[in-house]
Design a protein around this motif. Structure first.
Motif, PDB file in Angstrom:
ATOM      1  N   ILE A 166      -3.454   6.813  -5.688  1.00 22.68           N
ATOM      2  CA  ILE A 166      -2.346   6.457  -4.794  1.00 22.68           C
ATOM      3  C   ILE A 166      -2.219   7.495  -3.686  1.00 22.68           C
ATOM      4  N   GLN A 167      -2.353   8.754  -4.038  1.00 19.56           N
ATOM      5  CA  GLN A 167      -2.295   9.831  -3.038  1.00 19.56           C
ATOM      6  C   GLN A 167      -3.340   9.598  -1.950  1.00 19.56           C
ATOM      7  N   HIS A 168      -4.560   9.249  -2.362  1.00 19.26           N
ATOM      8  CA  HIS A 168      -5.644   9.015  -1.406  1.00 19.26           C
ATOM      9  C   HIS A 168      -5.299   7.876  -0.454  1.00 19.26           C
ATOM     10  N   LEU A 169      -4.819   6.759  -0.985  1.00 11.56           N
ATOM     11  CA  LEU A 169      -4.504   5.609  -0.136  1.00 11.56           C
ATOM     12  C   LEU A 169      -3.331   5.894   0.800  1.00 11.56           C
ATOM     13  N   ILE A 170      -2.344   6.604   0.310  1.00 12.90           N
ATOM     14  CA  ILE A 170      -1.201   6.947   1.168  1.00 12.90           C
ATOM     15  C   ILE A 170      -1.648   7.913   2.264  1.00 12.90           C
ATOM     16  N   GLU A 171      -2.500   8.869   1.923  1.00 13.07           N
ATOM     17  CA  GLU A 171      -2.985   9.807   2.940  1.00 13.07           C
ATOM     18  C   GLU A 171      -3.782   9.098   4.031  1.00 13.07           C
ATOM     19  N   GLU A 172      -4.436   7.975   3.689  1.00 13.88           N
ATOM     20  CA  GLU A 172      -5.137   7.190   4.706  1.00 13.88           C
ATOM     21  C   GLU A 172      -4.162   6.690   5.772  1.00 13.88           C
ATOM     22  N   LYS A 173      -2.935   6.425   5.375  1.00 17.15           N
ATOM     23  CA  LYS A 173      -1.929   5.899   6.295  1.00 17.15           C
ATOM     24  C   LYS A 173      -0.982   6.966   6.818  1.00 17.15           C
ATOM     25  N   SER A 174      -1.042   8.178   6.281  1.00 20.11           N
ATOM     26  CA  SER A 174      -0.034   9.190   6.623  1.00 20.11           C
ATOM     27  C   SER A 174      -0.019   9.553   8.101  1.00 20.11           C
ATOM     28  N   GLU A 184       8.462   3.346   7.673  1.00 21.06           N
ATOM     29  CA  GLU A 184       7.031   3.634   7.747  1.00 21.06           C
ATOM     30  C   GLU A 184       6.454   3.946   6.371  1.00 21.06           C
ATOM     31  N   TRP A 185       7.240   4.624   5.533  1.00 27.26           N
ATOM     32  CA  TRP A 185       6.797   4.909   4.175  1.00 27.26           C
ATOM     33  C   TRP A 185       6.677   3.626   3.368  1.00 27.26           C
ATOM     34  N   ILE A 186       7.620   2.722   3.536  1.00 27.70           N
ATOM     35  CA  ILE A 186       7.557   1.439   2.816  1.00 27.70           C
ATOM     36  C   ILE A 186       6.337   0.651   3.271  1.00 27.70           C
ATOM     37  N   LYS A 187       6.023   0.709   4.561  1.00 29.69           N
ATOM     38  CA  LYS A 187       4.815   0.047   5.056  1.00 29.69           C
ATOM     39  C   LYS A 187       3.564   0.655   4.406  1.00 29.69           C
ATOM     40  N   ALA A 188       3.531   1.958   4.233  1.00 29.24           N
ATOM     41  CA  ALA A 188       2.395   2.610   3.583  1.00 29.24           C
ATOM     42  C   ALA A 188       2.299   2.196   2.116  1.00 29.24           C
ATOM     43  N   PHE A 189       3.433   2.121   1.460  1.00 28.31           N
ATOM     44  CA  PHE A 189       3.445   1.681   0.061  1.00 28.31           C
ATOM     45  C   PHE A 189       2.935   0.242  -0.032  1.00 28.31           C
ATOM     46  N   ASN A 190       3.337  -0.590   0.906  1.00 28.78           N
ATOM     47  CA  ASN A 190       2.857  -1.969   0.950  1.00 28.78           C
ATOM     48  C   ASN A 190       1.330  -1.996   1.087  1.00 28.78           C
ATOM     49  N   TYR A 191       0.798  -1.108   1.907  1.00 26.65           N
ATOM     50  CA  TYR A 191      -0.650  -0.995   2.072  1.00 26.65           C
ATOM     51  C   TYR A 191      -1.317  -0.635   0.744  1.00 26.65           C
ATOM     52  N   VAL A 192      -0.743   0.327   0.032  1.00 29.36           N
ATOM     53  CA  VAL A 192      -1.299   0.745  -1.251  1.00 29.36           C
ATOM     54  C   VAL A 192      -1.293  -0.415  -2.234  1.00 29.36           C
ATOM     55  N   VAL A 193      -0.174  -1.107  -2.339  1.00 30.55           N
ATOM     56  CA  VAL A 193      -0.044  -2.217  -3.280  1.00 30.55           C
ATOM     57  C   VAL A 193      -1.085  -3.299  -3.010  1.00 30.55           C
ATOM     58  N   HIS A 194      -1.355  -3.535  -1.740  1.00 34.41           N
ATOM     59  CA  HIS A 194      -2.290  -4.604  -1.394  1.00 34.41           C
ATOM     60  C   HIS A 194      -3.754  -4.165  -1.358  1.00 34.41           C
ATOM     61  N   ASN A 195      -4.024  -2.868  -1.415  1.00 34.39           N
ATOM     62  CA  ASN A 195      -5.400  -2.403  -1.277  1.00 34.39           C
ATOM     63  C   ASN A 195      -5.944  -1.587  -2.439  1.00 34.39           C
ATOM     64  N   ILE A 196      -5.132  -1.225  -3.381  1.00 41.96           N
ATOM     65  CA  ILE A 196      -5.614  -0.344  -4.451  1.00 41.96           C
ATOM     66  C   ILE A 196      -6.747  -0.994  -5.243  1.00 41.96           C
ATOM     67  N   ASP A 197      -6.686  -2.302  -5.474  1.00 39.54           N
ATOM     68  CA  ASP A 197      -7.752  -2.982  -6.221  1.00 39.54           C
ATOM     69  C   ASP A 197      -9.049  -3.086  -5.433  1.00 39.54           C
ATOM     70  N   HIS A 198      -8.996  -2.938  -4.123  1.00 40.52           N
ATOM     71  CA  HIS A 198     -10.199  -2.989  -3.297  1.00 40.52           C
ATOM     72  C   HIS A 198     -11.002  -1.691  -3.391  1.00 40.52           C
ATOM     73  N   GLU A 199     -10.326  -0.596  -3.702  1.00 37.01           N
ATOM     74  CA  GLU A 199     -11.001   0.697  -3.725  1.00 37.01           C
ATOM     75  C   GLU A 199     -11.123   1.305  -5.121  1.00 37.01           C
ATOM     76  N   TYR A 200     -10.323   0.811  -6.076  1.00 33.97           N
ATOM     77  CA  TYR A 200     -10.318   1.394  -7.415  1.00 33.97           C
ATOM     78  C   TYR A 200     -10.362   0.291  -8.461  1.00 33.97           C
ATOM     79  N   GLU A 201     -10.993   0.607  -9.567  1.00 32.74           N
ATOM     80  CA  GLU A 201     -10.979  -0.308 -10.707  1.00 32.74           C
ATOM     81  C   GLU A 201      -9.904   0.209 -11.652  1.00 32.74           C
ATOM     82  N   LEU A 202      -8.859  -0.549 -11.784  1.00 33.58           N
ATOM     83  CA  LEU A 202      -7.737  -0.129 -12.611  1.00 33.58           C
ATOM     84  C   LEU A 202      -7.822  -0.830 -13.962  1.00 33.58           C
TER      85      LEU A 202
END
Length: 161
Positions: A6-14, A134-152
């Motif tokens: 999550i840190q990695h994905l949020i930093e992409e948008k930070s 802006e933080w909520i927008k970043a969280f939205n990005y994480v929620v919609h993209n975490i499965d594209h970059e990580y196998e959970l």
């Protein structure tokens, strides 16, 4: 502590978190109160930063703070708008952050109680705002993209193997 994924994905948008100072409405501490009233009303903002002559954030001013000065026990008067300066009414205790020095987790914790945070550099000069939006927008990005970059894989499924 944030999950590393999550840190990695949020930093992409930070980098997109900061709304630059050039796009932010603000007033100077020595402006008459009516000027702040006009800016807040015309821009339809609830609260804006107050800067000093060196572009440092010295306060926050809101429409509620101004209207409170207009109220008397029996009436509403606009006299305070021309008699007072912004510095006479502004909020002087508030949180600021430095985007380089303030960890993402700290930013998030501060945004729980603040709709925005003034961002300053090492000299306290106003750089812009970090907003909850802006933080909520970043969280939205994480929620919609975490499965594209990580196998959970849920931990409960690991134990079954």
């Amino acid at each position: 502590m944030f999950s590393p994924a999550i840190q990695h994905l949020i930093e992409e948008k930070s980098g997109a978190f900061l709304i630059p100072a050039s796009r932010i409405a603000f007033v100077q501490e020595d402006n008459p109160l009516y000027h702040a009233f006009l800016i807040l009303t015309k821009m339809k903002y609830a609260k804006i930063p107050v800067l000093d002559s060196k572009q440092r954030v010295v306060g926050l001013i809101s429409l509620a703070m101004i209207t409170n000065e207009m109220l008397t026990p029996d009436d509403i008067t606009i006299d305070a708008l021309s008699e007072l300066k912004v510095k006479d009414v502004m909020q002087v205790k508030f949180d600021t952050i430095n985007m380089v020095q303030t960890e993402l987790e700290t930013q998030l914790h501060l945004l729980v109680d603040n709709a925005f945070l003034p961002v300053v550099d090492d000299k306290g000069v106003f750089q812009g705002l970090l907003t909850r939006r802006e933080w909520i927008k970043a969280f939205n990005y994480v929620v919609h993209n975490i499965d594209h970059e990580y196998e959970l894989i849920p931990k409960s499924h690991k134990n079954l193997s």
